[in-house]
Design a protein around this motif. Structure first.
Motif, PDB file in Angstrom:
ATOM      1  N   SER A  65       3.436   2.289  -9.462  1.00 14.81           N
ATOM      2  CA  SER A  65       4.878   2.485  -8.820  1.00 14.81           C
ATOM      3  C   SER A  65       4.713   2.513  -7.275  1.00 14.81           C
ATOM      4  N   LYS A  66       3.481   2.751  -6.805  1.00 12.71           N
ATOM      5  CA  LYS A  66       3.557   2.868  -5.315  1.00 12.71           C
ATOM      6  C   LYS A  66       2.033   2.400  -4.900  1.00 12.71           C
ATOM      7  N   SER A  74       9.313  -7.749  -9.918  1.00 11.59           N
ATOM      8  CA  SER A  74       9.546  -6.567  -8.982  1.00 11.59           C
ATOM      9  C   SER A  74       8.401  -6.320  -8.205  1.00 11.59           C
ATOM     10  N   THR A  75       8.369  -5.734  -6.876  1.00 10.63           N
ATOM     11  CA  THR A  75       7.262  -5.594  -5.933  1.00 10.63           C
ATOM     12  C   THR A  75       7.069  -4.031  -5.778  1.00 10.63           C
ATOM     13  N   LEU A  76       6.013  -3.468  -5.433  1.00  9.96           N
ATOM     14  CA  LEU A  76       5.886  -2.157  -5.050  1.00  9.96           C
ATOM     15  C   LEU A  76       6.180  -1.923  -3.738  1.00  9.96           C
ATOM     16  N   PRO A  77       6.674  -0.767  -3.126  1.00  7.50           N
ATOM     17  CA  PRO A  77       7.173  -0.434  -2.052  1.00  7.50           C
ATOM     18  C   PRO A  77       6.088  -0.408  -1.085  1.00  7.50           C
ATOM     19  N   SER A  78       6.253  -0.790   0.379  1.00 11.72           N
ATOM     20  CA  SER A  78       5.093  -0.795   1.103  1.00 11.72           C
ATOM     21  C   SER A  78       4.502   0.418   1.469  1.00 11.72           C
ATOM     22  N   ALA A  79       3.288   0.394   1.923  1.00  8.81           N
ATOM     23  CA  ALA A  79       2.644   1.818   2.323  1.00  8.81           C
ATOM     24  C   ALA A  79       2.188   1.692   3.884  1.00  8.81           C
ATOM     25  N   PHE A  80       2.585   2.759   4.738  1.00 10.82           N
ATOM     26  CA  PHE A  80       2.486   2.890   6.133  1.00 10.82           C
ATOM     27  C   PHE A  80       1.337   4.202   6.625  1.00 10.82           C
ATOM     28  N   VAL A  81       0.729   3.723   7.529  1.00  7.64           N
ATOM     29  CA  VAL A  81      -0.174   4.597   8.169  1.00  7.64           C
ATOM     30  C   VAL A  81      -0.136   4.539   9.710  1.00  7.64           C
ATOM     31  N   LEU A  82      -0.256   5.689  10.258  1.00  7.55           N
ATOM     32  CA  LEU A  82      -0.089   5.673  11.859  1.00  7.55           C
ATOM     33  C   LEU A  82      -1.955   5.407  12.375  1.00  7.55           C
TER      34      LEU A  82
END
Length: 530
Positions: free
Chosen positions: A214-215, A499-507
């Motif tokens: 899911s993520k 459906s596609t998974l939501p994007s992940a972010f990192v600083l």
């Protein structure tokens, strides 16, 4: 009453052969109610042999009779529905093997039991879909295979017209599912091999993976710190809502992207035209979960050469800020990152790049010179990127994991827009002279002070942008210290289960490398202490 009976007797008649006062042989008989009429063979007063029974509405039966009953092989037509049956009969019912052509366009060929489809049969429905297999009480029941109108093919168990039990579905797009079904949906243990390359093996519920991914989660938290010119690695996991790694899933395609904070710099009178001129080539910013928007920044993969190669290791710079992996860099590309398409020209060449527009008509000569140089740099950069063919940037997930290795932020491209805007704003601030100061000595002092203020302003704006301002020409060949954003997004095509998974972010925080002098002193002290 007597007249009615007389009329009824008159409507009933028989014309044909008679034996011992009974209809026997060939003859025509009209029933008392005049609805039925029979013409054919008779024996001892009963329909027997081949004959045709015609009804007043146009329906009829033609075939074999035994002792007055429809029995054996024959043809039945129903005028009200347009159905036609040709096959075996028993006591007037469809019974045995036969072919039913329905008025709706359906066609069934197979076994009947007292008027109902029962046993093995072949059905083509009105939509052209084909089923071959077992039937029970007119419904698909047991083992059978179905070819659907869209090209999908199913082979497996059925219960009362629904796919239920174990079955295999070959989809028209090339996807395959094998496993348990319930009420026409994937339900239970099963494996899906998707046309995009995604493979999921595990439990399903109502057509969806039970506890599937899911993520996307980037390992190491929300902050990553690296030194300038140092490669780094990013590891990614696919997790469910319970934060468990989905080891039974493989093949999702992930793409990595780098960005820098988009800072809205208030335009001054001298840089307004520049902002307007580059507006057409400004890309759509990406909204991050950190409360600000980002514009793409070029990301590259460091490629290590063999020991006998000359020079330093080449750096494969990707277009659009995406990491390029598992592919050699084209010959002739340099480490400067000039092949990046961070500033991409869309919709053709803008009018101010075609060499026909005189920007000096809109602003002052000095400002026009600066803008013309910037445009020339953009043109040179766009010409360089046309010859750039980056390797693929995507990574496929294996057992719920993916890894992007040897990543580096590329040097900023020539006239990179976020830095260009900040530098232009700082330049304009530094060029302003305070009003009302007459003496030249005061003006010279103010000019010196003004330069210091400009440097302070540049540092302030650069920190808000998330990067350190350019200090000298050497900075053009390396990434500026500051904060950047890394995004990992799914680009599986076509999307797995739509459906596609939501994007992940990192600083990503880039810091200057430690001083070599200090390191040398520490090493010297260590040697002496030994």
């Amino acid at each position: 009453m007597a007249a009615s009976q007389k009329q009824q007797r008159n409507s009933q008649y028989y014309v044909g052969e008679v034996k011992s006062l009974l209809r026997d042989g060939y003859g025509l008989y009209v029933y008392p109610n005049s609805f039925f009429r029979y013409e054919g063979q008779w024996k001892l007063g009963k329909k027997h042999g081949h004959g045709k029974l015609v009804m007043k509405d146009g329906s009829y039966y033609e075939g074999e009779f035994v002792n007055g009953e429809i029995e054996g092989n024959g043809l039945r037509y129903w005028a009200c529905s347009g159905n036609t049956y040709s096959g075996q009969f028993n006591s007037g019912e469809l019974h045995g093997y036969g072919v039913m052509q329905y008025g709706t366009g359906e066609r069934f060929e197979g076994e009947f039991s007292f008027g109902l489809r029962e046993g093995h049969g072949f059905l083509v429905d009105k939509e052209g879909q084909i089923y071959e297999g077992s039937f029970h009480k007119n419904k698909k029941h047991g083992e059978g295979q179905m070819t659907y109108r869209n090209g999908d093919q199913y082979e497996g168990d059925w219960i009362l017209d629904q796919r239920q039990g174990h079955g295999v579905m070959h989809f028209a797009d090339g996807s395959i599912y094998e496993g348990q079904w319930r009420n026409n949906l994937f339900n239970g243990q099963g494996t899906m091999i998707h046309c995009s390359g995604v493979i999921y093996e595990g439990l399903w519920t109502s057509g969806q993976p039970a506890g599937g991914a899911s993520k996307i989660v980037i390992e190491g938290g929300d902050m990553l710190e690296v030194f300038q010119r140092s490669p780094f690695t990013l590891e990614v996991q696919l997790q469910n809502e319970e934060e468990e790694i989905i080891t039974g899933e493989n093949g999702r395609v992930l793409q990595i992207w780098a960005g820098v904070r988009k800072e809205e710099v208030p335009p001054t009178s001298s840089c307004t035209t520049l902002l307007k001129l580059i507006e057409d080539i400004e890309e759509k910013p990406v909204l991050t979960p950190f409360g600000f928007e980002c514009i793409s920044y070029p990301l590259m993969e460091r490629v290590f050469e063999s020991d006998d190669s000359r020079g330093s290791a080449p750096l494969a710079v990707a277009k659009s800020g995406f990491v390029q992996t598992d592919s050699p860099i084209p010959e002739g590309e340099s480490q400067s990152g000039s092949g990046s398409d961070t500033v991409a020209l869309g919709g053709g060449t803008p009018s101010y790049l075609d060499g026909k527009t005189d920007v000096s008509d809109q602003i002052g000569e000095s400002e026009a010179t600066a803008i013309t140089e910037s445009i020339s740099g953009l043109r040179r950069f766009s010409e360089l990127e046309e010859d750039w063919h980056p390797p693929p940037a995507n990574q496929r997930v294996e057992a719920g994991r993916a890894k992007f290795q040897n990543l580096m932020l590329a040097p900023p491209p020539p006239n990179y827009q976020p830095f260009l805007l900040v530098d232009e704003t700082e330049k304009q601030k530094g060029a302003k002279k305070p009003a009302g100061k007459g003496p030249s000595e005061k003006a010279e002092k103010l000019t010196s002070s003004q330069e210091k203020n400009a440097d302070s302003s540049r540092s302030s704006v650069g920190s808000r942008l998330g990067v350190s301002p350019k200090k000298d020409a050497a900075d053009n060949r390396t990434v500026r210290p500051g904060e950047y954003v890394i995004m990992v997004k799914e680009v599986t095509s076509p999307p797995f289960l739509d459906s596609t998974l939501p994007s992940a972010f990192v600083l990503l925080r880039v810091v200057p490398p430690k001083s070599k002098t200090k390191t040398t002193k520490k090493e010297t002290l260590r040697v002496k202490s030994k």
